[in-house]
Design a protein around this motif. Structure first.
Motif, PDB file in Angstrom:
ATOM      1  N   CYS A 255      11.459  30.343 -24.375  1.00 47.47           N
ATOM      2  CA  CYS A 255      11.357  30.886 -25.737  1.00 47.47           C
ATOM      3  C   CYS A 255      10.690  32.258 -25.733  1.00 47.47           C
ATOM      4  CB  CYS A 255      10.564  29.913 -26.612  1.00 47.47           C
ATOM      5  SG  CYS A 255      10.418  30.421 -28.332  1.00 47.47           S
ATOM      6  N   MET A 256       9.634  32.413 -24.948  1.00 46.32           N
ATOM      7  CA  MET A 256       8.941  33.691 -24.864  1.00 46.32           C
ATOM      8  C   MET A 256       9.836  34.764 -24.244  1.00 46.32           C
ATOM      9  SD  MET A 256       5.248  32.210 -23.643  1.00 46.32           S
ATOM     10  CE  MET A 256       4.423  33.788 -23.512  1.00 46.32           C
ATOM     11  N   LEU A 257      10.543  34.399 -23.177  1.00 41.14           N
ATOM     12  CA  LEU A 257      11.420  35.373 -22.522  1.00 41.14           C
ATOM     13  C   LEU A 257      12.568  35.795 -23.432  1.00 41.14           C
ATOM     14  CD1 LEU A 257      11.545  33.847 -18.915  1.00 41.14           C
ATOM     15  CD2 LEU A 257      10.444  35.984 -19.601  1.00 41.14           C
ATOM     16  N   GLN A 258      13.095  34.856 -24.210  1.00 41.79           N
ATOM     17  CA  GLN A 258      14.152  35.207 -25.158  1.00 41.79           C
ATOM     18  C   GLN A 258      13.625  36.111 -26.259  1.00 41.79           C
ATOM     19  OE1 GLN A 258      16.109  31.581 -26.478  1.00 41.79           O
ATOM     20  NE2 GLN A 258      16.509  30.950 -24.369  1.00 41.79           N
ATOM     21  N   GLY A 259      12.370  35.890 -26.663  1.00 42.32           N
ATOM     22  CA  GLY A 259      11.764  36.764 -27.660  1.00 42.32           C
ATOM     23  C   GLY A 259      11.487  38.158 -27.115  1.00 42.32           C
ATOM     24  N   ILE A 260      11.056  38.223 -25.860  1.00 42.52           N
ATOM     25  CA  ILE A 260      10.759  39.515 -25.232  1.00 42.52           C
ATOM     26  C   ILE A 260      12.026  40.344 -25.059  1.00 42.52           C
ATOM     27  CG2 ILE A 260       9.982  40.611 -23.084  1.00 42.52           C
ATOM     28  CD1 ILE A 260       8.126  38.143 -22.716  1.00 42.52           C
TER      29      ILE A 260
ATOM     30  N   ALA B 273      -0.730  32.041 -29.659  1.00 43.92           N
ATOM     31  CA  ALA B 273      -1.470  33.120 -30.317  1.00 43.92           C
ATOM     32  C   ALA B 273      -0.634  34.384 -30.478  1.00 43.92           C
ATOM     33  CB  ALA B 273      -2.740  33.438 -29.525  1.00 43.92           C
ATOM     34  N   LYS B 274       0.431  34.522 -29.686  1.00 43.70           N
ATOM     35  CA  LYS B 274       1.280  35.714 -29.725  1.00 43.70           C
ATOM     36  C   LYS B 274       2.546  35.517 -30.576  1.00 43.70           C
ATOM     37  CE  LYS B 274      -1.102  38.357 -26.898  1.00 43.70           C
ATOM     38  NZ  LYS B 274      -1.670  39.663 -27.330  1.00 43.70           N
ATOM     39  N   ALA B 275       2.573  34.471 -31.394  1.00 46.99           N
ATOM     40  CA  ALA B 275       3.770  34.189 -32.199  1.00 46.99           C
ATOM     41  C   ALA B 275       4.114  35.353 -33.122  1.00 46.99           C
ATOM     42  CB  ALA B 275       3.557  32.906 -33.004  1.00 46.99           C
ATOM     43  N   ARG B 276       3.112  35.927 -33.765  1.00 48.61           N
ATOM     44  CA  ARG B 276       3.376  37.028 -34.700  1.00 48.61           C
ATOM     45  C   ARG B 276       3.927  38.258 -33.971  1.00 48.61           C
ATOM     46  NH1 ARG B 276       1.157  41.531 -36.557  1.00 48.61           N
ATOM     47  NH2 ARG B 276      -0.590  41.366 -35.104  1.00 48.61           N
ATOM     48  N   ILE B 277       3.411  38.515 -32.771  1.00 48.28           N
ATOM     49  CA  ILE B 277       3.896  39.654 -31.978  1.00 48.28           C
ATOM     50  C   ILE B 277       5.373  39.475 -31.624  1.00 48.28           C
ATOM     51  CG2 ILE B 277       3.609  40.929 -29.817  1.00 48.28           C
ATOM     52  CD1 ILE B 277       1.344  41.359 -31.771  1.00 48.28           C
ATOM     53  N   LEU B 278       5.758  38.248 -31.270  1.00 47.21           N
ATOM     54  CA  LEU B 278       7.160  37.984 -30.936  1.00 47.21           C
ATOM     55  C   LEU B 278       8.061  38.177 -32.161  1.00 47.21           C
ATOM     56  CD1 LEU B 278       6.685  34.864 -28.628  1.00 47.21           C
ATOM     57  CD2 LEU B 278       7.728  37.033 -27.952  1.00 47.21           C
ATOM     58  N   ASP B 279       7.561  37.797 -33.336  1.00 44.52           N
ATOM     59  CA  ASP B 279       8.341  38.015 -34.561  1.00 44.52           C
ATOM     60  C   ASP B 279       8.558  39.508 -34.809  1.00 44.52           C
ATOM     61  OD1 ASP B 279       8.634  35.345 -35.178  1.00 44.52           O
ATOM     62  OD2 ASP B 279       6.834  35.255 -36.416  1.00 44.52           O
TER      63      ASP B 279
ATOM     64  N   HIS C 240       8.527  32.464 -34.800  1.00 50.73           N
ATOM     65  CA  HIS C 240       7.935  31.905 -33.588  1.00 50.73           C
ATOM     66  C   HIS C 240       6.750  30.987 -33.857  1.00 50.73           C
ATOM     67  CE1 HIS C 240      10.428  34.987 -31.678  1.00 50.73           C
ATOM     68  NE2 HIS C 240      10.342  34.245 -30.590  1.00 50.73           N
ATOM     69  N   ARG C 241       6.163  31.043 -35.028  1.00 49.11           N
ATOM     70  CA  ARG C 241       5.075  30.119 -35.332  1.00 49.11           C
ATOM     71  C   ARG C 241       5.565  28.669 -35.292  1.00 49.11           C
ATOM     72  NH1 ARG C 241       2.219  30.938 -40.992  1.00 49.11           N
ATOM     73  NH2 ARG C 241       4.305  30.257 -41.648  1.00 49.11           N
ATOM     74  N   GLN C 242       6.822  28.466 -35.718  1.00 48.73           N
ATOM     75  CA  GLN C 242       7.442  27.146 -35.607  1.00 48.73           C
ATOM     76  C   GLN C 242       8.311  27.017 -34.353  1.00 48.73           C
ATOM     77  OE1 GLN C 242       8.269  28.868 -38.788  1.00 48.73           O
ATOM     78  NE2 GLN C 242       6.390  28.074 -39.723  1.00 48.73           N
ATOM     79  N   LEU C 243       8.909  28.131 -33.944  1.00 51.59           N
ATOM     80  CA  LEU C 243       9.864  28.088 -32.835  1.00 51.59           C
ATOM     81  C   LEU C 243       9.193  27.756 -31.503  1.00 51.59           C
ATOM     82  CD1 LEU C 243      12.742  28.491 -31.842  1.00 51.59           C
ATOM     83  CD2 LEU C 243      12.296  30.943 -31.681  1.00 51.59           C
ATOM     84  N   LEU C 244       8.003  28.281 -31.248  1.00 57.97           N
ATOM     85  CA  LEU C 244       7.328  28.035 -29.970  1.00 57.97           C
ATOM     86  C   LEU C 244       7.002  26.550 -29.768  1.00 57.97           C
ATOM     87  CD1 LEU C 244       5.017  31.180 -29.810  1.00 57.97           C
ATOM     88  CD2 LEU C 244       6.817  30.615 -28.175  1.00 57.97           C
ATOM     89  N   PRO C 245       6.305  25.892 -30.722  1.00 57.41           N
ATOM     90  CA  PRO C 245       6.053  24.451 -30.505  1.00 57.41           C
ATOM     91  C   PRO C 245       7.328  23.613 -30.499  1.00 57.41           C
ATOM     92  CG  PRO C 245       5.268  25.147 -32.675  1.00 57.41           C
ATOM     93  CD  PRO C 245       5.619  26.378 -31.925  1.00 57.41           C
ATOM     94  N   ALA C 246       8.323  23.998 -31.313  1.00 59.05           N
ATOM     95  CA  ALA C 246       9.587  23.259 -31.320  1.00 59.05           C
ATOM     96  C   ALA C 246      10.312  23.399 -29.985  1.00 59.05           C
ATOM     97  CB  ALA C 246      10.475  23.754 -32.460  1.00 59.05           C
ATOM     98  N   SER C 247      10.235  24.579 -29.365  1.00 60.25           N
ATOM     99  CA  SER C 247      10.851  24.784 -28.048  1.00 60.25           C
ATOM    100  C   SER C 247      10.166  23.933 -26.987  1.00 60.25           C
ATOM    101  CB  SER C 247      10.781  26.260 -27.649  1.00 60.25           C
ATOM    102  OG  SER C 247      11.510  27.062 -28.537  1.00 60.25           O
ATOM    103  N   ALA C 248       8.834  23.840 -27.068  1.00 58.97           N
ATOM    104  CA  ALA C 248       8.094  22.993 -26.124  1.00 58.97           C
ATOM    105  C   ALA C 248       8.509  21.529 -26.278  1.00 58.97           C
ATOM    106  CB  ALA C 248       6.592  23.150 -26.344  1.00 58.97           C
ATOM    107  N   LEU C 249       8.638  21.064 -27.519  1.00 58.35           N
ATOM    108  CA  LEU C 249       9.046  19.678 -27.768  1.00 58.35           C
ATOM    109  C   LEU C 249      10.481  19.432 -27.310  1.00 58.35           C
ATOM    110  CD1 LEU C 249       7.469  19.135 -31.312  1.00 58.35           C
ATOM    111  CD2 LEU C 249       6.818  17.964 -29.203  1.00 58.35           C
ATOM    112  N   ALA C 250      11.369  20.396 -27.583  1.00 59.44           N
ATOM    113  CA  ALA C 250      12.780  20.249 -27.164  1.00 59.44           C
ATOM    114  C   ALA C 250      12.887  20.216 -25.643  1.00 59.44           C
ATOM    115  CB  ALA C 250      13.608  21.392 -27.735  1.00 59.44           C
ATOM    116  N   GLY C 251      12.130  21.085 -24.956  1.00 60.49           N
ATOM    117  CA  GLY C 251      12.133  21.076 -23.495  1.00 60.49           C
ATOM    118  C   GLY C 251      11.598  19.771 -22.938  1.00 60.49           C
ATOM    119  N   ALA C 252      10.521  19.266 -23.547  1.00 55.61           N
ATOM    120  CA  ALA C 252       9.955  17.991 -23.107  1.00 55.61           C
ATOM    121  C   ALA C 252      10.958  16.858 -23.288  1.00 55.61           C
ATOM    122  CB  ALA C 252       8.670  17.694 -23.881  1.00 55.61           C
ATOM    123  N   LEU C 253      11.646  16.831 -24.427  1.00 51.95           N
ATOM    124  CA  LEU C 253      12.655  15.799 -24.682  1.00 51.95           C
ATOM    125  C   LEU C 253      13.787  15.870 -23.662  1.00 51.95           C
ATOM    126  CD1 LEU C 253      12.959  15.806 -28.597  1.00 51.95           C
ATOM    127  CD2 LEU C 253      12.452  13.822 -27.162  1.00 51.95           C
ATOM    128  N   LEU C 254      14.232  17.089 -23.361  1.00 55.21           N
ATOM    129  CA  LEU C 254      15.348  17.266 -22.431  1.00 55.21           C
ATOM    130  C   LEU C 254      14.999  16.762 -21.033  1.00 55.21           C
ATOM    131  CD1 LEU C 254      18.152  18.355 -21.724  1.00 55.21           C
ATOM    132  CD2 LEU C 254      17.120  20.609 -21.395  1.00 55.21           C
TER     133      LEU C 254
END
Length: 338
Positions: A87-92, A222-228, A288-302
């Motif tokens: 998620c971070m790399l896609q945002g960068i 903590a960097k969610a706003r920067i990614l947005d 990213h405030r919602q996308l980052l934790p959702a990506s972590a949960l989706a990765g964990a589920l996968l």
């Protein structure tokens, strides 16, 4: 009036995202319970409950506490780490196709682990692997970042993606050549590791991985706003007062750290950093405030689902993830081309 309507819409999106993440968290718990019952030796749900309460047989306690639970926890942590890194790399890069495996970060980490295995016993220190993996991934990331940088222009995100793919191809070729020179024991270990195996995991692996995630996950959130802000483009982000190149370097380093530590202890599991964020973006939106934790949960589920499927057949988890991820990657390529 418009401001009030915007605030209401924003609040509604936040509530919807929170509900979706609550459902995802519930799915993680349900899958965790199912996974405890699944394996070459099956444990019935009542047997699992009795064992957790301390009333199980010695055999059941050995299977659940020493073999199965560490592997399940590792798959959860590795999936969350890869999902967040992707998620971070896609945002960068502002590119939905970016992920640690495609950019060559996993390949760099794997090469150093291979060099370590080829010169030491395969049962070397588990706690040293994340450090060595970070060195390899960091070297690959520095090379990618350096080749993507242009004076007066900074880092081009498209160039970074293309350079990453080329670096990954070169490192994978070198890895293949070095693998052929290993003795049979080392070759078996490396091949299993390269396939993305969580087999043989014990609590030492969990202890070795957990501190890296505890440190790096809060940095990412903590960097969610920067990614947005970065999603608006470098020119706009700079105009809004963001030090784009510096922040991109910090975020890139955090993403590399997450991917390297997960690769060191879980093997080269690809596509999690690609699929997890993409599914999360569809469910909770691009903020990213919602996308980052959702990506972590989706990765964990996968990864948990792939490991649960792989365990009865005694095959590496990464193979199951690849079976799911390769067609999805081709779908994304076709969609981006269109």
């Amino acid at each position: 009036m418009k401001s009030t309507a915007f605030s209401h819409a924003e609040r509604s999106r936040g509530i919807r995202a929170a509900r979706i993440m609550g459902i995802m968290l519930l799915l993680v718990v349900v899958l965790f319970m199912i996974s405890m019952n699944t394996g070459v030796i099956r444990l019935a749900p009542l047997d699992v409950l009795r064992t957790l309460s301390g009333s199980g047989s010695d055999n059941q306690e050995l299977i659940l506490f020493q073999f199965r639970l560490p592997r399940i926890v590792m798959s959860l942590l590795i999936g969350a780490g890869f999902g967040l890194s992707g998620c971070m790399l896609q945002g960068i890069t502002r590119n939905a196709l970016a992920e640690p495996g495609i950019l060559g970060i996993n390949a760099g980490a794997g090469l150093v682990v291979l060099l370590y295995v080829s010169s030491h016993a395969v049962n070397g220190s588990v706690f040293l692997l994340p450090v060595l993996s970070l060195l390899g991934a960091g070297a690959a990331a520095a090379l990618i970042y350096g080749l993507s940088y242009r004076r007066h222009q900074g880092v081009s995100t498209i160039r970074m993606l293309l350079v990453g793919i080329a670096i990954a191809a070169g490192i994978n070729a070198l890895t293949l050549v070095l693998t052929l020179k290993l003795n049979p024991e080392q070759f078996t270990y490396v091949q299993t590791w390269l396939a993305g195996s969580i087999m043989g995991t014990d609590w030492r692996f969990v202890t070795a991985l957990l501190p890296w995630l505890v440190v790096l996950l809060p940095v990412a959130f903590a960097k969610a706003r920067i990614l947005d802000v970065m999603n608006l483009g470098d020119f706009t982000a700079t105009g809004l007062g963001s030090a784009v190149q510096r922040e991109r370097l910090y975020l890139f380093a955090a993403a590399v750290g997450l991917a390297a530590s997960c690769t060191a202890l879980g093997g080269s599991i690809g596509f999690v950093g690609l699929i997890g964020p993409h599914l999360a973006r569809r469910l909770v939106g691009p903020q990213h405030r919602q996308l980052l934790p959702a990506s972590a949960l989706a990765g964990a589920l996968l990864v948990m689902a792939a490991d649960t499927i792989a365990r009865p057949f005694d095959v590496p988890t990464g193979i199951v993830v690849a079976v799911i991820g390769a067609p999805y990657f081709l779908y994304l390529l076709a969609k981006s081309r269109n």
